[in-house]
Design a protein around this motif. Structure first.
Motif, mmCIF file in Angstrom:
data_model
loop_
_atom_site.group_PDB
_atom_site.id
_atom_site.type_symbol
_atom_site.label_atom_id
_atom_site.label_comp_id
_atom_site.label_asym_id
_atom_site.label_seq_id
_atom_site.Cartn_x
_atom_site.Cartn_y
_atom_site.Cartn_z
ATOM 1 N N CYS A 20 0.841 -1.193 0.000
ATOM 2 C CA CYS A 20 0.000 0.000 0.000
ATOM 3 C C CYS A 20 0.876 1.243 0.000
ATOM 4 C CB CYS A 20 -0.944 -0.011 1.188
ATOM 5 S SG CYS A 20 -0.249 -0.742 2.660
ATOM 6 N N GLY A 21 2.052 1.099 -0.546
ATOM 7 C CA GLY A 21 2.995 2.195 -0.523
ATOM 8 C C GLY A 21 2.561 3.363 -1.387
ATOM 9 N N GLN A 22 2.951 4.523 -0.979
ATOM 10 C CA GLN A 22 2.670 5.699 -1.786
ATOM 11 C C GLN A 22 3.714 6.729 -1.437
ATOM 12 O OE1 GLN A 22 -0.144 4.765 0.584
ATOM 13 N NE2 GLN A 22 1.525 5.401 1.903
ATOM 14 N N ASN A 23 3.837 7.649 -2.299
ATOM 15 C CA ASN A 23 4.813 8.695 -2.049
ATOM 16 C C ASN A 23 4.165 9.801 -1.245
ATOM 17 O OD1 ASN A 23 6.824 10.491 -2.076
ATOM 18 N ND2 ASN A 23 7.038 10.622 -4.295
ATOM 19 N N ASN A 24 4.386 9.757 0.062
ATOM 20 C CA ASN A 24 3.666 10.691 0.913
ATOM 21 C C ASN A 24 4.148 12.118 0.767
ATOM 22 O OD1 ASN A 24 2.051 8.725 2.031
ATOM 23 N ND2 ASN A 24 3.704 8.124 3.413
ATOM 24 N N LYS A 25 5.438 12.225 0.494
ATOM 25 C CA LYS A 25 5.975 13.578 0.359
ATOM 26 C C LYS A 25 5.301 14.287 -0.815
ATOM 27 C CE LYS A 25 9.587 13.089 3.309
ATOM 28 N NZ LYS A 25 9.112 11.835 3.852
ATOM 29 N N GLY A 26 4.922 13.492 -1.799
ATOM 30 C CA GLY A 26 4.270 14.086 -2.958
ATOM 31 C C GLY A 26 5.297 14.817 -3.793
ATOM 32 N N THR A 251 -3.222 19.454 7.581
ATOM 33 C CA THR A 251 -1.946 19.204 6.917
ATOM 34 C C THR A 251 -0.847 19.631 7.881
ATOM 35 O OG1 THR A 251 -2.017 21.390 5.928
ATOM 36 C CG2 THR A 251 -2.804 19.558 4.574
ATOM 37 N N LYS A 252 0.336 19.037 7.673
ATOM 38 C CA LYS A 252 1.459 19.428 8.530
ATOM 39 C C LYS A 252 2.181 20.579 7.848
ATOM 40 C CE LYS A 252 5.141 17.471 11.278
ATOM 41 N NZ LYS A 252 5.938 16.291 11.563
ATOM 42 N N GLY A 253 2.119 21.725 8.423
ATOM 43 C CA GLY A 253 2.654 22.914 7.769
ATOM 44 C C GLY A 253 1.783 23.259 6.581
ATOM 45 N N GLU A 254 2.280 24.147 5.727
ATOM 46 C CA GLU A 254 1.502 24.499 4.544
ATOM 47 C C GLU A 254 1.608 23.374 3.520
ATOM 48 O OE1 GLU A 254 -0.674 26.818 3.918
ATOM 49 O OE2 GLU A 254 -0.439 27.607 5.957
ATOM 50 N N PRO A 255 0.505 23.005 2.884
ATOM 51 C CA PRO A 255 0.520 21.877 1.952
ATOM 52 C C PRO A 255 1.283 22.184 0.666
ATOM 53 C CG PRO A 255 -1.605 22.969 1.925
ATOM 54 C CD PRO A 255 -0.827 23.588 3.040
ATOM 55 N N ASN A 256 1.769 21.121 0.006
ATOM 56 C CA ASN A 256 2.413 21.326 -1.291
ATOM 57 C C ASN A 256 1.355 21.557 -2.375
ATOM 58 O OD1 ASN A 256 1.450 18.898 -2.381
ATOM 59 N ND2 ASN A 256 3.172 17.765 -1.525
ATOM 60 N N ALA A 257 1.802 21.767 -3.611
ATOM 61 C CA ALA A 257 0.893 22.228 -4.671
ATOM 62 C C ALA A 257 -0.280 21.268 -4.885
ATOM 63 C CB ALA A 257 1.678 22.414 -5.965
ATOM 64 N N ALA A 258 0.015 19.967 -4.959
ATOM 65 C CA ALA A 258 -1.042 19.014 -5.261
ATOM 66 C C ALA A 258 -2.065 18.966 -4.133
ATOM 67 C CB ALA A 258 -0.431 17.626 -5.488
ATOM 68 N N VAL A 259 -1.570 18.901 -2.896
ATOM 69 C CA VAL A 259 -2.479 18.840 -1.757
ATOM 70 C C VAL A 259 -3.288 20.123 -1.666
ATOM 71 C CG1 VAL A 259 -2.597 18.647 0.744
ATOM 72 C CG2 VAL A 259 -0.934 17.282 -0.516
#
Lengths: 299, 300
Positions: A20-26, A251-259
């Motif tokens: 169920c792996g995914q790239n969490n960092k995005g 979200t932890k801190g400000e989210p990245n673009a996709a999130v």
């Protein structure tokens, strides 16, 4: 020794979770060229109350942004908050404010995105004749002071409490805003975790009382008024019905673009007036009142 | 000629053997690491309730009040331990006679019909998801109890009945295998002495296979002890020791599944749930130990 075991354990878990792996960092880097196409993959986990909405909206979002992949998992508000706080998921869904579950310093790192509101109503078995309960009557029932419906204006019948587990977000909301105090796990009371089971049991058990989110109300059970106020979407929105909670996406801190794009889409008029209403939630934008962590209401 | 052929084959043969060996060793290593990490993980989490949060072990094991979010927080797990034991032992009491009779029928009385039709049907029970059992229990057994007995129908009795159906395949299969493995000579000797079929079953077959039958029961109890979802749906989950079989009770597993997702990792409420998991794991070890001991006593 402890360290080696931890490393071994981490390795094993990594392998086990690879499925169920995914790239969490995005890799949510917007390509800065001509288009504003976003890409990335992330995980949203937590509250099962919010799950249907997040699932439906994430599917629609992925259709229009086919380079984004979003995984949605349930697991409970506590799991969602833990995972987002530890960086395992990009979004942690929760029924309660992070401050209520996490330590203050951990909660401070999280950014709150309130995407919807859920109203919670006291419900009773259809044969119960009571159709209005005051705050004091509810307190008496849920602390075991009153055990017969005749004491609150109903027929001579024992009250059967169908409660939620003491860690449940729905129960916390009900206790905080309807009772104003903690309720007790009374002997003989029934505790169920899923709203569907609570609905079924209240519908079938003579003299039963429980509480459900407005989206779970149907004809098999009877909704009682709270202090004379009907539990309806409008009454929640204009602030006259007090038993409701925000649905948070942390979200932890400000989210990245996709999130960020996904959360923006969640708060867009299209979703707020479409999916949110359709699934029985109340749009955050519709609320005429605001509430902070301490429960203070402002217009 | 033959020798040179053999020499040609020897090399790939060795490689094959080597690959096989390494592969099995890797699998074993992976298995051992997994088992030890699970044990370590549960133990470290479960013990931190005592070492980090300083909850007294005795208080946890003998306390009657479970108020994990209260002031002060109380972690009395005795109602859960009581619920787990009473439901699984009651379930075994219901399922064991049924399973034995089915096994005797299949092996001694009507082997053809029994083995061809009855056994697959009973084994089918093992494949039904537990949420289905829970829902059937909630929709059929609970309303029935509610109408017939005082109380709400929810409770240990409903849980035990649902569990007894779930562990029936375990007990029946093990009993069937044990009866079928009985040497023919024993029975023939009994018949030769003029014993009837019932005398043979009652006096020879059952006593000789008793340790194996007990193994089936213990495995059944172990399965019932660990089952979560089906029981959680019908038992009511109030953290109290009930006064009757038809009053809301709670088990270790239902306490864990109800609250695990709602508590944040590392908090005392979460650690206490891991302590319950640790108790469950230790109980599993005890069950395995009992099964080993019974196998050692087997007379066959």
């Amino acid at each position: 020794m402890k360290k080696t075991m931890t490393v071994l354990m981490a390795l094993t878990l990594t392998v086990a979770l690879a499925a169920c792996g995914q790239n969490n960092k995005g890799n949510g880097n917007a390509s800065n060229g001509g288009g504003s196409e976003i890409e990335g993959s992330f995980l949203a986990s937590g509250s099962s109350a919010l799950l249907p909405l997040v699932e439906q909206v994430s599917k629609k979002f992925m259709e229009t942004n086919n380079k984004v992949s979003i995984q949605v998992q349930a697991g409970g508000s506590g799991t969602g908050l833990t995972q987002v706080s530890e960086g395992q998921s990009a979004i942690g869904n929760s029924d309660v404010f992070a401050e209520e579950k996490l330590d203050a310093d951990k909660a401070a790192e999280l950014v709150d995105h309130q995407v919807a509101v859920v109203g919670i109503a006291a419900v009773v078995n259809k044969e119960v004749t009571v159709d209005n309960l005051t705050k004091q009557q509810l307190v008496d029932i849920f602390t075991g002071k009153v055990t017969n419906w005749k004491d609150v204006g109903g027929n001579d019948q024992n009250i059967q409490i169908i409660n939620r587990p003491s860690s449940s977000g729905t129960r916390a909301t009900f206790e905080k805003y309807a009772l104003g105090q903690k309720s007790e796990d009374l002997k003989g009371s029934i505790q169920e975790d899923s709203s569907g089971t609570v609905n079924k049991l209240v519908g079938e058990t003579p003299g039963a009382i429980g509480y459900l989110a407005l989206s779970y109300l149907d004809d098999s059970i009877k909704t009682v008024k709270y202090e004379g106020v009907e539990a309806s979407v409008d009454n929640v929105a204009n602030g006259t019905y007090p038993v409701w909670a925000y649905e948070h996406m942390y979200t932890k801190g400000e989210p990245n673009a996709a999130v960020k794009a996904f959360l923006d889409y969640m708060l867009s008029d299209e979703v707020q007036n479409g999916d949110v209403v359709e699934l029985g939630y109340i749009p955050a934008s519709k609320m005429e009142v605001k509430r902070d962590v301490e429960g203070n209401i402002t217009k | 000629m033959a020798q040179s052929l053999e020499r040609q084959k020897a090399k790939p043969h060795l490689v094959e053997e080597w690959v096989g060996k390494v592969y099995t060793l890797l699998c074993i290593a992976f298995l051992i690491i997994t088992i030890f990490s699970i044990v370590y993980f549960v133990a470290s989490k479960g013990l931190s309730t005592f070492f980090v949060n300083h909850v007294n072990v005795i208080d946890l094991l003998s306390g009657l009040k479970w108020v994990p979010e209260g002031e002060p927080a109380l972690f009395g797990a005795l109602p859960f331990i009581f619920g787990s034991f009473s439901t699984s032992i009651l379930a075994a009491l219901i399922a064991a006679p049924l399973g034995f009779c089915a096994a005797v029928f299949m092996v001694e009385i009507a082997p053809k019909f029994g083995r061809r039709y009855l056994q697959p049907v009973i084994e089918l029970l093992a494949g039904i998801p537990s949420v289905v059992y829970g829902f059937v229990g909630l929709s059929v057994i609970v309303p029935f109890f509610r109408n017939v007995f005082p109380g709400q129908g929810i409770g240990i009795a409903a849980g035990a009945i649902v569990l007894s159906v779930m562990i029936l395949p375990t007990i029946t299969t093990i009993a069937t295998d044990a009866l079928a493995a009985l040497p023919r000579g024993l029975k023939e000797g009994s018949f030769a002495l003029g014993a009837t079929r019932w005398q043979t079953i009652y006096r020879i077959v059952l006593p000789t296979t008793l340790p194996a039958l007990m193994t089936g029961i213990v495995l059944g109890i172990a399965r019932a002890f660990g089952e979560a979802l089906a029981v959680q749906m019908v038992i009511g989950n109030a953290p109290h020791i009930p006064r009757s079989l038809f009053e809301s009770a709670s088990t270790l597993t239902s306490a864990i599944t109800l609250s695990m997702g709602n508590t944040a990792m590392g908090t005392i409420a979460n650690n206490a749930l891991w302590s319950l998991a640790l108790i469950l794991m230790l109980m599993t070890f005890v069950f395995v130990f009992i099964v080993r001991w019974l196998e050692g006593r087997s007379k066959l």
